[in-house]
Write a protein that holds these residues in place. Sequence first.
Motif, PDB file in Angstrom:
ATOM      1  N   VAL A  96       0.342  -1.405   0.516  1.00 30.01           N
ATOM      2  CA  VAL A  96      -0.057   0.320   0.120  1.00 30.01           C
ATOM      3  C   VAL A  96       0.981   1.191   0.362  1.00 30.01           C
ATOM      4  CG1 VAL A  96      -1.825  -1.391   1.096  1.00 30.01           C
ATOM      5  CG2 VAL A  96      -0.531  -0.035   2.165  1.00 30.01           C
ATOM      6  N   ALA A  97       2.594   1.053   0.009  1.00 33.70           N
ATOM      7  CA  ALA A  97       3.588   2.400   0.553  1.00 33.70           C
ATOM      8  C   ALA A  97       4.499   1.153  -0.129  1.00 33.70           C
ATOM      9  CB  ALA A  97       3.009   2.777   1.821  1.00 33.70           C
ATOM     10  N   VAL A  98       5.389   2.864  -0.390  1.00 34.66           N
ATOM     11  CA  VAL A  98       7.083   2.748  -0.382  1.00 34.66           C
ATOM     12  C   VAL A  98       6.906   3.186   0.679  1.00 34.66           C
ATOM     13  CG1 VAL A  98       8.636   3.254  -1.800  1.00 34.66           C
ATOM     14  CG2 VAL A  98       6.209   2.407  -2.575  1.00 34.66           C
ATOM     15  N   ALA A  99       8.666   2.425   1.417  1.00 33.75           N
ATOM     16  CA  ALA A  99       9.411   3.121   2.291  1.00 33.75           C
ATOM     17  C   ALA A  99      10.521   2.529   2.227  1.00 33.75           C
ATOM     18  CB  ALA A  99       8.548   2.049   4.163  1.00 33.75           C
ATOM     19  N   TYR A 100      11.492   3.618   2.760  1.00 36.91           N
ATOM     20  CA  TYR A 100      13.326   3.884   2.656  1.00 36.91           C
ATOM     21  C   TYR A 100      13.672   3.253   4.159  1.00 36.91           C
ATOM     22  CZ  TYR A 100      13.052   8.932   3.785  1.00 36.91           C
ATOM     23  OH  TYR A 100      12.161   9.931   4.127  1.00 36.91           O
ATOM     24  N   HIS A 101      14.674   3.101   4.184  1.00 42.77           N
ATOM     25  CA  HIS A 101      15.634   2.843   5.399  1.00 42.77           C
ATOM     26  C   HIS A 101      16.496   4.058   5.549  1.00 42.77           C
ATOM     27  CE1 HIS A 101      18.908   1.513   7.336  1.00 42.77           C
ATOM     28  NE2 HIS A 101      18.494   2.445   8.502  1.00 42.77           N
ATOM     29  N   PRO A 102      16.245   5.436   6.620  1.00 41.92           N
ATOM     30  CA  PRO A 102      16.988   6.697   6.477  1.00 41.92           C
ATOM     31  C   PRO A 102      18.567   6.261   6.215  1.00 41.92           C
ATOM     32  CG  PRO A 102      15.311   7.062   7.536  1.00 41.92           C
ATOM     33  CD  PRO A 102      15.662   5.770   7.348  1.00 41.92           C
ATOM     34  N   GLY A 103      18.718   6.119   7.484  1.00 47.48           N
ATOM     35  CA  GLY A 103      19.815   5.983   7.451  1.00 47.48           C
ATOM     36  C   GLY A 103      21.109   4.845   6.604  1.00 47.48           C
ATOM     37  N   GLY A 104      20.477   4.176   6.173  1.00 44.10           N
ATOM     38  CA  GLY A 104      20.903   3.482   4.709  1.00 44.10           C
ATOM     39  C   GLY A 104      21.233   4.388   3.566  1.00 44.10           C
ATOM     40  N   ALA A 105      20.432   5.638   3.641  1.00 44.05           N
ATOM     41  CA  ALA A 105      20.776   6.938   2.892  1.00 44.05           C
ATOM     42  C   ALA A 105      21.922   7.500   2.725  1.00 44.05           C
ATOM     43  CB  ALA A 105      19.573   7.842   2.325  1.00 44.05           C
ATOM     44  N   GLY A 106      22.461   7.553   4.051  1.00 44.70           N
ATOM     45  CA  GLY A 106      22.621   8.806   4.728  1.00 44.70           C
ATOM     46  C   GLY A 106      21.716   9.639   5.721  1.00 44.70           C
ATOM     47  N   LEU A 107      20.600   9.997   5.773  1.00 44.33           N
ATOM     48  CA  LEU A 107      19.786  10.690   6.476  1.00 44.33           C
ATOM     49  C   LEU A 107      18.887  10.234   7.566  1.00 44.33           C
ATOM     50  CD1 LEU A 107      17.776  10.768   2.717  1.00 44.33           C
ATOM     51  CD2 LEU A 107      19.822  12.294   3.138  1.00 44.33           C
ATOM     52  N   THR A 108      18.345  11.250   7.838  1.00 38.43           N
ATOM     53  CA  THR A 108      17.693  11.517   9.311  1.00 38.43           C
ATOM     54  C   THR A 108      17.047  12.013   8.845  1.00 38.43           C
ATOM     55  OG1 THR A 108      19.304  11.011  11.132  1.00 38.43           O
ATOM     56  CG2 THR A 108      17.236  12.107  12.067  1.00 38.43           C
ATOM     57  N   VAL A 109      15.357  11.524   9.814  1.00 34.63           N
ATOM     58  CA  VAL A 109      13.974  11.576   9.523  1.00 34.63           C
ATOM     59  C   VAL A 109      13.586  12.436  10.967  1.00 34.63           C
ATOM     60  CG1 VAL A 109      11.462  11.590   8.710  1.00 34.63           C
ATOM     61  CG2 VAL A 109      13.326  10.783   7.498  1.00 34.63           C
ATOM     62  N   VAL A 110      13.125  13.615  11.060  1.00 35.72           N
ATOM     63  CA  VAL A 110      12.586  14.266  12.091  1.00 35.72           C
ATOM     64  C   VAL A 110      11.277  13.551  11.813  1.00 35.72           C
ATOM     65  CG1 VAL A 110      12.124  16.012  13.514  1.00 35.72           C
ATOM     66  CG2 VAL A 110      14.447  15.258  13.041  1.00 35.72           C
ATOM     67  N   ASP A 111      10.702  13.271  12.771  1.00 44.57           N
ATOM     68  CA  ASP A 111       8.653  12.808  12.047  1.00 44.57           C
ATOM     69  C   ASP A 111       7.988  13.222  13.540  1.00 44.57           C
ATOM     70  OD1 ASP A 111       6.454  11.860  11.415  1.00 44.57           O
ATOM     71  OD2 ASP A 111       7.104   9.363  11.450  1.00 44.57           O
ATOM     72  N   LEU A 112       7.198  14.636  12.682  1.00 46.54           N
ATOM     73  CA  LEU A 112       6.071  15.177  13.367  1.00 46.54           C
ATOM     74  C   LEU A 112       5.084  15.254  13.353  1.00 46.54           C
ATOM     75  CD1 LEU A 112       8.262  18.381  12.210  1.00 46.54           C
ATOM     76  CD2 LEU A 112       8.786  16.837  14.222  1.00 46.54           C
ATOM     77  N   ASP A 113       4.463  13.996  13.881  1.00 50.93           N
ATOM     78  CA  ASP A 113       3.290  13.594  14.173  1.00 50.93           C
ATOM     79  C   ASP A 113       2.270  14.914  14.480  1.00 50.93           C
ATOM     80  OD1 ASP A 113       1.828  11.000  13.319  1.00 50.93           O
ATOM     81  OD2 ASP A 113       1.352  10.564  15.644  1.00 50.93           O
ATOM     82  N   ASN A 114       1.563  16.021  14.289  1.00 50.07           N
ATOM     83  CA  ASN A 114       1.002  16.546  14.718  1.00 50.07           C
ATOM     84  C   ASN A 114       1.114  17.897  14.518  1.00 50.07           C
ATOM     85  OD1 ASN A 114       2.241  17.485  17.470  1.00 50.07           O
ATOM     86  ND2 ASN A 114       0.944  15.851  18.703  1.00 50.07           N
ATOM     87  N   ALA A 115      -0.027  19.113  14.867  1.00 51.77           N
ATOM     88  CA  ALA A 115       0.503  20.563  14.278  1.00 51.77           C
ATOM     89  C   ALA A 115       1.378  20.928  15.522  1.00 51.77           C
ATOM     90  CB  ALA A 115      -0.610  21.611  14.415  1.00 51.77           C
ATOM     91  N   ASP A 116       1.245  20.744  16.528  1.00 47.32           N
ATOM     92  CA  ASP A 116       1.967  21.394  17.984  1.00 47.32           C
ATOM     93  C   ASP A 116       3.322  20.955  17.666  1.00 47.32           C
ATOM     94  OD1 ASP A 116      -0.060  22.703  18.857  1.00 47.32           O
ATOM     95  OD2 ASP A 116      -0.704  20.487  20.789  1.00 47.32           O
ATOM     96  N   ALA A 117       3.391  19.705  17.265  1.00 48.80           N
ATOM     97  CA  ALA A 117       5.255  18.960  16.936  1.00 48.80           C
ATOM     98  C   ALA A 117       6.052  19.803  15.708  1.00 48.80           C
ATOM     99  CB  ALA A 117       5.081  17.596  16.513  1.00 48.80           C
ATOM    100  N   THR A 118       4.299  20.371  15.073  1.00 42.36           N
ATOM    101  CA  THR A 118       5.494  20.595  13.603  1.00 42.36           C
ATOM    102  C   THR A 118       5.873  22.815  14.623  1.00 42.36           C
ATOM    103  OG1 THR A 118       4.360  19.400  12.516  1.00 42.36           O
ATOM    104  CG2 THR A 118       4.807  22.218  11.523  1.00 42.36           C
ATOM    105  N   MET A 119       5.234  23.288  14.971  1.00 46.31           N
ATOM    106  CA  MET A 119       5.206  24.478  15.675  1.00 46.31           C
ATOM    107  C   MET A 119       6.591  24.803  16.234  1.00 46.31           C
ATOM    108  SD  MET A 119       2.976  26.738  14.244  1.00 46.31           S
ATOM    109  CE  MET A 119       2.954  27.829  15.597  1.00 46.31           C
ATOM    110  N   TRP A 120       6.690  23.662  16.773  1.00 49.09           N
ATOM    111  CA  TRP A 120       8.077  23.633  17.778  1.00 49.09           C
ATOM    112  C   TRP A 120       8.934  23.139  17.405  1.00 49.09           C
ATOM    113  CZ3 TRP A 120      11.500  19.152  17.187  1.00 49.09           C
ATOM    114  CH2 TRP A 120      12.280  19.780  18.967  1.00 49.09           C
ATOM    115  N   ALA A 121       8.909  22.857  15.913  1.00 49.45           N
ATOM    116  CA  ALA A 121      10.240  22.764  15.692  1.00 49.45           C
ATOM    117  C   ALA A 121      10.515  23.378  14.753  1.00 49.45           C
ATOM    118  CB  ALA A 121      10.106  21.253  14.054  1.00 49.45           C
TER     119      ALA A 121
END
Length: 291
Positions: A96-121
Amino acid sequence: MTQPTPIRRAPSHKPRLLDTALSLAANGIPLLPLRAGKVPFGNCPDCTNNACGGRPNMKTPGPCQCPGVCHAWAAATTDPAVLTSPAWAAAWRQAVAVAYHPGGAGLTVVDLDNADATMWARTALPATRTVQTTRGEHWIYRGTMTSHNAVRPGVDIKSTMSYARYLGPGTGTMTALPDAVRALAVKEPPAVRSAPCSVSMPARSGGQCPHRTPVFLERGIAMAEQRITAARTAIHATVYATFLAVLSRHGHCGCLTDTHVNRLFTAAQSKGETARHCTDAWTNARTTLGL
């Protein structure tokens, strides 16, 4: 994350997902399909309960040579021959979707799960490439670190030994992984007990304050406030270290008052910290110093 380049796909019941996977893989991003519930595919019979001898609990890639998409993030690959192989065909049909391994691509994802978290970031983290999600945003940085869940309310870090959904290339310029994100994974010493609505003050020891004059204390509190408000990265760690420094200097003689502590908490909350985090950090600092 670079823009995917078009690649001719192999036949599939899910051509759009496989197209995306092949395009991303061509740019060095390890991919895997996700099944219903947006979770990885489970072990095949030969690998159930780690019978294959490799990748225990999916913590490290092991010697298992299973050709299927069987080990979550550790199965992520950039090899188009694997992505289009018969062993992966059933997974793509159910995906149903495609995922990737961020570490394997040399990346880090900060997953902000709601509006409050996004405002903080937006006030606490350096700008970088962002991707809209169903409920919030993914902020993608260049560089890797250990993955951690719930580093703040609504905030997860996905990098090594983790996976993230691919939701598009995003917008903005990707920047280097900052100390502010790394600091989110730094855990303070556990509090003996948490009292989010009140702050316990050290008892007065009696006699003359060794600091001689209130001016000394006032200068110390003002410098602590300035240290917190001037912080641009590692806010958690800065708040805790500042509390620890104030208590180590002023905590034993009993000269601190609720007014002083409230000033420090106000400075910390102006940087996005919650009242609960301030109380826990204060309690942890007192515990560390034996107060």
